[in-house]
Structures are given as structure tokens and as C-alpha cells.
Design an enzyme around this catalytic site. Structure first.
Site, short mmCIF file in Angstrom:
data_model
loop_
_atom_site.label_atom_id
_atom_site.label_comp_id
_atom_site.label_asym_id
_atom_site.label_seq_id
_atom_site.Cartn_x
_atom_site.Cartn_y
_atom_site.Cartn_z
N TRP A 61 61.14 39.94 60.89
CA TRP A 61 61.01 38.49 61.35
C TRP A 61 61.97 37.80 61.91
CZ3 TRP A 61 56.31 36.59 61.69
CH2 TRP A 61 55.25 37.37 61.07
N ASP A 78 65.89 31.24 57.40
CA ASP A 78 64.33 31.28 57.28
C ASP A 78 64.27 31.63 56.02
OD1 ASP A 78 61.66 32.13 57.31
OD2 ASP A 78 61.79 33.45 58.80
N LYS A 110 54.17 32.17 50.30
CA LYS A 110 54.61 33.10 49.39
C LYS A 110 55.14 32.64 48.04
CE LYS A 110 55.81 35.29 53.43
NZ LYS A 110 54.88 36.11 53.75
N1 PMP Z 1 59.45 34.55 58.47
C1 PMP Z 1 59.30 35.49 57.27
C2 PMP Z 1 60.51 36.01 56.59
C3 PMP Z 1 57.78 35.73 56.96
O1 PMP Z 1 57.73 36.51 56.06
C4 PMP Z 1 56.94 35.13 57.64
C5 PMP Z 1 55.46 35.73 57.17
N2 PMP Z 1 55.17 36.82 56.67
C6 PMP Z 1 56.93 34.36 58.60
C7 PMP Z 1 58.41 34.02 59.01
C8 PMP Z 1 55.81 33.97 59.62
O2 PMP Z 1 55.18 32.93 59.16
P1 PMP Z 1 53.80 32.35 59.26
O3 PMP Z 1 52.70 33.51 59.53
O4 PMP Z 1 53.52 31.38 58.44
O5 PMP Z 1 53.79 31.82 60.79
#
Ligand code: PMP
Length: 363
Positions: free
Chosen positions: A102, A175, A199
Site C-alpha cells: 500500500w 495511512d 476495516k
Molecule cells: N491503504 C491501506 C493500508 C489499505 O489496506 C487499503 C485497502 N486495503 C488502502 C490503502 C486502499 O483503500 P481503498 O480500497 O479504500 O481505496
């Protein structure tokens, strides 16, 4: 049938009590005779909900008064672009630490919007004998070098978590999509915290942003109005119609967290759950973790079967026992048990018992 335990990384399980309450009041919210999905976001009842949600979140996370709390659209990835567009202006640079999928995705988006030359990266993962650990360098330099440092303290896919704080001359942006409210943190250490909701907060689509007010004086790029932090502050996160049902469920999750004793109580249970699972993995010759002890995620426990040819059989047998969504992300393989706040200790105990039984059944 015994309870189903859902180990999905996200959208993830929500507290059963919250889901039940939502079900009970789905058609008639607050005595209005209509669903919360059907009322105006500007009605006094919905505004009261949002005020309570913000007050609860501020109380839970101990958010100081010089921080704004925003409820925005676009999940985690929406914030990958929002931080760039809101803070880099035409000539700003940013430093991104990478520790997994991520944070790498955040870099890709930042480079796309700001240009490769404006984004510096430091890979902080060390791989030795197949085991991943985190090594954070000492950051020197001057405050003018970067508008912010971005990192991801919990890498959902890789199962890596950073527990230490980042010391550097720049505002830190984190994040926290997959570890927000899982343990106590000091919000003062951050210029901005963001999290996609699906989450530890509520349904997908919503994201929460906690931003220190001085960050909003940084120059922004021309950008989509709905991702503009300054407009979101000015309009109380209602520049346009917000995702009201997700906001309502988030409010219910915050109330549930308060009733559990808040974040410190949650953190104790989370540690107990993760410790139990990792201790079992370490005691077994059948399963293994590929993350160094100090950096093992308390939310996303990644693990592997020594004999990977048994993976499919493991997943099918787990499903038979009502233990679902244990498959690891396709980019890393293996297994992943996501054990967010809503996962009770008995769910983790059921998983460990299953893993023991599975091992016995095949060796
Ligand atoms: N950052 C992290 C740490 C994530 O786990 C995720 C999704 N699993 C995201 C960003 C992206 O999130 P979204 O799918 O809501 O855009």
C-alpha cells in the site's frame, strides 16, 4: 451451525452488536418512520449524529483541538491523491517510506500527480533469510526539504506493522487504514492521519482524515472540490452529499468502542489475540511467519504452510469449519488472518484449534 468467523482484510467484519442495531432500526431510524439512508444529511437528526460521531472519535483517539476531523469520500486511495493535491502545490516535494504494497501504491499515485522528480522514496524493509523486518533510518535535513513524510504503519497485504514513531523534521502523514483505533497513539506526532473505513471503522467508501490546522496553510494544486480539505473543513464534511449510511455505521462503531472501554481496552484484547496466534505459529513446524517479531502486524497476521501444496485443502477445510476469507493476498500468497477490533478472542481461538486439527489430519 456454529458462528462464522470472517477473517477478510476488508471490507472486514463489523461488530455483531452494531449490525444488529442497524438491522433493528433500518426502516425506522430515530422514530422518524424512515431509514437513516433516506433522511437529509442536513436534517437536525443527522447533524446530531455527525456531531456525536466526531465527539466520540475525538474522545476515543484523544484528538487535540488544533486538529480537524473530516469524513470524506474515496476510501484509502482517495487520500493517496488528496495529500498530494492539498499539500504539494507546484513546487513542493515529499518523502515516502515504503514497507509494502500500500505504501508503494501511494508512491505510484503521488508520482503520477506531482511528477517523479518531486517524490523521494526510502525502502525501509530489510529481507534476510526470507524474513522481513523494518529498519527506519535517522532522518537529517532541513524542514524546507519536504512538505511531508508519508508512511503506512500497517501494511495490510504484507502483515508488517511499525510500532515505533517516526522522528523527522517534516510533518508526518500516516495511512492508518488497517490499524486505526487498534491501539493507542499520540495524534500530536502527526500532521495528518487518514484511514479508509472498511476495516476498523465501518463500510467501504468512507475515509476519515484527522488533520492539524497548520497543514491547511500549505499551497494546494487545483483539484476536485470534494477532495479539498479546506472546503471539507469549511462545510463540515458536507460540501456535497456525504456517504450517510457509512457515516451512521461509523458512529455506531465508535459508540460500540466506547462501550468496550475505549482504545486501551481494545488494544489489550488485540494484543492477546495476535500474541496467541503468533505464539502458535512459532511453536509449529507446519506453519511459519515471514515477519520479524518486532514488526508483526497485530491486525493482519500473514502466515504460510511449509508445504504450500496443501493451501487449497487448508482453505476448504477452514471454510467447512466456518472460518472464512483466510487466503493471503495474491501478490504474496500464503494465508492471512485479519483480526481487527470486531474479531472476538474466541474467533482467534477457533482458528488456532482448526490449524492444530488440520496439521494432525494431514501429517
Ligand atoms: N491503504 C491501506 C493500508 C489499505 O489496506 C487499503 C485497502 N486495503 C488502502 C490503502 C486502499 O483503500 P481503498 O480500497 O479504500 O481505496
Amino acid at each position: 451451525m456454529s458462528a462464522t468467523y470472517n477473517f477478510c482484510a476488508g471490507p472486514a467484519m463489523l461488530p455483531a452488536a452494531v449490525m444488529q442495531k442497524a438491522q433493528e432500526e433500518l426502516l425506522d431510524w430515530n422514530g422518524l418512520g424512515v431509514s437513516v439512508m433516506e433522511v437529509s444529511h442536513r436534517s437536525k437528526e443527522f447533524i446530531a449524529l455527525t456531531e456525536q460521531a466526531e465527539a466520540d472519535l475525538r474522545g476515543l483517539m484523544n484528538i487535540p483541538d488544533n486538529y480537524h476531523v473530516l469524513f470524506m469520500h474515496g476510501g484509502g486511495r482517495g487520500q493517496f491523491s488528496a495529500v498530494v493535491n492539498n499539500f504539494l502545490g507546484n513546487d513542493g516535494r515529499a518523502l515516502y517510506l515504503t514497507d509494502g504494497s500500500w505504501s508503494n501504491a501511494a508512491v505510484e499515485e503521488a508520482k503520477k500527480l506531482a511528477g517523479d522528480d518531486k517524490i523521494d522514496t526510502v525502502n525501509i524493509v530489510k529481507k534476510e533469510n526470507g524474513i522481513n523486518s523494518i529498519e527506519i533510518p535517522k532522518f537529517t535535513g532541513s524542514v524546507e526539504d519536504y512538505r511531508y513524510l508519508h508512511y503506512c504503519p500497517n501494511e495490510t497485504v504484507d502483515g508488517i506493522e511499525i510500532f515505533e514513531s517516526i522522528e523527522c523534521p517534516w510533518p508526518v502523514i500516516a495511512d492508518m487504514s488497517s490499524n486505526i483505533m487498534s491501539r493507542e497513539i499520540d495524534v500530536n506526532q502527526f500532521g495528518l492521519i487518514y484511514a479508509g473505513a472498511q476495516k476498523n471503522i465501518g463500510p467501504s467508501g468512507l475515509s476519515i482524515v484527522i488533520v492539524r490546522d497548520d497543514m491547511l496553510t500549505l499551497p494546494a494544486l487545483p483539484q476536485s472540490s470534494i477532495m479539498d480539505y479546506r472546503l471539507a473543513v469549511k462545510h463540515g464534511s458536507m460540501y456535497n452529499t456525504p456517504p450517510t449510511f457509512a457515516w451512521y455505521l461509523a458512529a455506531e462503531v465508535f459508540a460500540w468502542l466506547k462501550a468496550q472501554g475505549g482504545i486501551s481496552a481494545m488494544a489489550a484484547i488485540n494484543k492477546q489475540k495476535a500474541d496467541a496466534l503468533y505464539q502458535y505459529l512459532d511453536s509449529s513446524n507446519f506453519y511459519l511467519s515471514k515477519v520479524e517479531r518486532e514488526n508483526r502486524s497485530q491486525m493482519n497476521v500473514t502466515f504460510y504452510l511449509q508445504d504450500e501444496s496443501l493451501n487449497q485443502q487448508f482453505l476448504e477445510a477452514a471454510k467447512q469449519c466456518n472460518l472464512v476469507a483466510l487466503k493471503g493476498h495474491r501478490s504474496v500468497g500464503g494465508m492471512r488472518a485479519s483480526i481487527y477490533n470486531a474479531m472476538p478472542l474466541c474467533g482467534v481461538e477457533a482458528l488456532i484449534k482448526f490449524m492444530q486439527d488440520f496439521e494432525r489430519s494431514v501429517v
